[in-house]
Write a protein that holds these residues in place. Structure first.
Motif, mmCIF file in Angstrom:
data_model
loop_
_atom_site.group_PDB
_atom_site.id
_atom_site.type_symbol
_atom_site.label_atom_id
_atom_site.label_comp_id
_atom_site.label_asym_id
_atom_site.label_seq_id
_atom_site.Cartn_x
_atom_site.Cartn_y
_atom_site.Cartn_z
ATOM 1 N N SER A 149 33.712 -5.288 -7.596
ATOM 2 C CA SER A 149 34.741 -4.259 -7.807
ATOM 3 C C SER A 149 34.572 -3.505 -9.115
ATOM 4 O O SER A 149 35.171 -2.438 -9.312
ATOM 5 C CB SER A 149 36.128 -4.901 -7.790
ATOM 6 N N GLY A 150 33.815 -4.075 -10.039
ATOM 7 C CA GLY A 150 33.698 -3.464 -11.361
ATOM 8 C C GLY A 150 34.843 -3.839 -12.285
ATOM 9 O O GLY A 150 34.894 -3.381 -13.432
ATOM 10 N N ILE A 151 35.762 -4.657 -11.803
ATOM 11 C CA ILE A 151 36.891 -5.089 -12.624
ATOM 12 C C ILE A 151 36.488 -6.378 -13.336
ATOM 13 O O ILE A 151 36.360 -7.439 -12.714
ATOM 14 C CB ILE A 151 38.147 -5.331 -11.766
ATOM 15 N N THR A 152 36.266 -6.284 -14.625
ATOM 16 C CA THR A 152 35.857 -7.453 -15.403
ATOM 17 C C THR A 152 36.795 -7.763 -16.563
ATOM 18 O O THR A 152 36.632 -8.771 -17.240
ATOM 19 C CB THR A 152 34.436 -7.249 -15.961
ATOM 20 N N SER A 153 37.761 -6.884 -16.803
ATOM 21 C CA SER A 153 38.725 -7.106 -17.879
ATOM 22 C C SER A 153 40.063 -6.510 -17.463
ATOM 23 O O SER A 153 40.149 -5.750 -16.497
ATOM 24 C CB SER A 153 38.250 -6.456 -19.182
ATOM 25 N N PHE A 154 41.094 -6.837 -18.217
ATOM 26 C CA PHE A 154 42.415 -6.296 -17.911
ATOM 27 C C PHE A 154 42.466 -4.784 -18.075
ATOM 28 O O PHE A 154 43.235 -4.107 -17.396
ATOM 29 C CB PHE A 154 43.476 -6.979 -18.772
ATOM 30 N N ALA A 155 41.622 -4.236 -18.952
ATOM 31 C CA ALA A 155 41.580 -2.785 -19.129
ATOM 32 C C ALA A 155 41.139 -2.085 -17.849
ATOM 33 O O ALA A 155 41.562 -0.960 -17.568
ATOM 34 C CB ALA A 155 40.638 -2.426 -20.269
ATOM 35 N N ASP A 156 40.313 -2.766 -17.055
ATOM 36 C CA ASP A 156 39.802 -2.167 -15.821
ATOM 37 C C ASP A 156 40.861 -2.073 -14.723
ATOM 38 O O ASP A 156 40.609 -1.456 -13.679
ATOM 39 C CB ASP A 156 38.615 -2.987 -15.292
ATOM 40 N N LEU A 157 42.033 -2.663 -14.941
ATOM 41 C CA LEU A 157 43.095 -2.604 -13.933
ATOM 42 C C LEU A 157 43.847 -1.275 -13.956
ATOM 43 O O LEU A 157 44.627 -0.996 -13.044
ATOM 44 C CB LEU A 157 44.075 -3.763 -14.125
ATOM 45 N N GLU A 158 43.635 -0.470 -14.991
ATOM 46 C CA GLU A 158 44.287 0.839 -15.042
ATOM 47 C C GLU A 158 43.869 1.667 -13.818
ATOM 48 O O GLU A 158 42.687 1.801 -13.512
ATOM 49 C CB GLU A 158 43.906 1.573 -16.320
ATOM 50 N N GLY A 159 44.867 2.164 -13.102
ATOM 51 C CA GLY A 159 44.615 2.939 -11.897
ATOM 52 C C GLY A 159 44.357 2.104 -10.661
ATOM 53 O O GLY A 159 44.091 2.645 -9.586
ATOM 54 N N LYS A 160 44.464 0.778 -10.787
ATOM 55 C CA LYS A 160 44.205 -0.126 -9.668
ATOM 56 C C LYS A 160 45.511 -0.765 -9.173
ATOM 57 O O LYS A 160 46.569 -0.615 -9.783
ATOM 58 C CB LYS A 160 43.236 -1.231 -10.092
ATOM 59 N N THR A 161 45.393 -1.491 -8.059
ATOM 60 C CA THR A 161 46.533 -2.225 -7.502
ATOM 61 C C THR A 161 46.339 -3.713 -7.745
ATOM 62 O O THR A 161 45.281 -4.270 -7.412
ATOM 63 C CB THR A 161 46.667 -1.982 -5.990
ATOM 64 N N ALA A 162 47.331 -4.337 -8.319
ATOM 65 C CA ALA A 162 47.320 -5.786 -8.543
ATOM 66 C C ALA A 162 48.463 -6.402 -7.753
ATOM 67 O O ALA A 162 49.592 -5.890 -7.771
ATOM 68 C CB ALA A 162 47.467 -6.106 -10.024
ATOM 69 N N SER A 163 48.182 -7.487 -7.065
ATOM 70 C CA SER A 163 49.200 -8.138 -6.242
ATOM 71 C C SER A 163 49.784 -9.348 -6.956
ATOM 72 O O SER A 163 49.057 -10.161 -7.536
ATOM 73 C CB SER A 163 48.606 -8.565 -4.900
#
Length: 338
Positions: A149-163
């Protein structure tokens, strides 16, 4: 010898119904096998020391809740004059109405939910602490994403959906703070509600970008090489954060102070024994959560402690105010039974 006798007595009372608990994290099913149609204030079965007082306690279908079943099995509640029926809910917020109306006398849930409820005008009282996350090292809940996904840090969650299992609770609060500390805009994270047992499958299907999950779901998800740990949001936001407390309604605390005191003392006894005998608590998990015995034996459990971590809870309260979960900082002392 004492534990052998009490275990047998408690198991007879429980009627072996713990084996019927499904892993599903929603609904209000009974765990203890008691008749859920009976009044929570009714008296329970007779014990050697007299008649037990029947109480209904709400729990979430996750690993730390096994300590409550351990307390039933070991006869710890009986020793304090209580016949405990356990009922499940998806999260603390889902159990609040039942506690408020008296359908549940007590519940075990996250403290943030209780503080938010108090801010919204629902009179809730924290009775004891229950469990805590770890300030460092491997923690007992975390955020997981797909490895591609390319998500490796909390910064990468910007613009994403977290459940998360419920919004406006510990999951989204700690994720937002962790993202903010990493330099991201936490307001640009979209949060969706999802039961813990469904999260890994939905992540695999691409219906969410990241999931916030506790044990045993965390270990299971990370055993899949297609998944990666983004981080432990509790440790980023409030190291050593209390994850669950026991609570009741203000009305019940006022009308049944002797029962509340018995429950408080029982929980202090139970959690001390649970922390000292963590392998025995793990031994409850195969039946409690339909979990393979080898998985249960290797599971990292939360730290059990009836004492409230007031410093961490106050830090959590400041974050709640920062992210507008509440309109004013929670008055922890006012909502805690002394």
């Amino acid at each position: 010898m004492r534990h052998f006798i009490t275990r047998r007595a408690a198991k007879a009372l429980a009627l072996g119904a713990v084996a019927t608990l499904a892993l599903a994290g929603c609904g209000g099913g009974s765990l203890s096998g008691s008749d859920s149609s009976s009044s929570p204030s009714a008296s329970g079965s007779a014990a050697a020391g007299g008649e037990l007082e029947k109480i209904v306690v709400g729990v979430i279908g996750i690993a730390p809740s096994a300590a409550m079943q351990y307390g039933v099995d070991e006869g710890i509640f009986e020793e304090h004059g209580l016949d405990v029926e356990l009922q499940t809910g998806q999260g603390g917020a889902a159990m609040l109405p039942a506690v408020s109306t008296g359908d549940m006398n007590f519940a075990v849930g996250n403290p943030l939910t209780v503080m938010v409820a108090k801010d919204k005008g629902l009179d809730m009282k924290i009775v004891t602490g229950y469990s805590n996350s770890y300030a460092e090292g491997e923690d007992i809940n975390g955020v997981v994403a797909r490895a591609d996904s390319g998500i490796t840090s909390f910064a990468d969650l910007e613009g994403k959906t977290a459940s998360v299992n419920a919004v406006n609770t510990q999951g989204d609060l700690t994720i937002m703070e962790a993202a903010s500390l990493a330099g991201a805009d936490p307001t640009q994270i979209k949060f969706s509600e999802m039961p813990f047992p469904d999260m890994e499958a939905q992540l695999d299907l691409g219906n969410t970008d990241a999931i916030w999950i506790p044990e045993p779901f965390l270990s299971k998800a990370l055993s899949n090489p297609d998944n990666v740990l983004v981080g432990y949001s509790n440790q980023e936001a409030v190291p050593g954060m209390p994850t669950m407390v026991t609570f009741t309604s203000g009305n019940y605390a006022s009308s049944s102070p002797e029962t509340v005191e018995k429950f408080k003392t029982a929980m202090e006894d139970l959690l001390e024994q649970a922390e000292a005998n963590i392998d025995d608590v793990k031994a409850v998990l195969p039946a409690f959560m339909n979990m393979p015995a080898e998985v249960a034996a290797n599971l990292k459990m939360e730290q059990y402690d009836a004492e409230l971590r007031t410093e961490q809870l106050n830090d959590m309260g400041e974050l709640m105010l920062k992210y507008k979960f509440v309109e004013k900082a929670p008055d922890l002392e006012a909502m805690t039974i002394q």
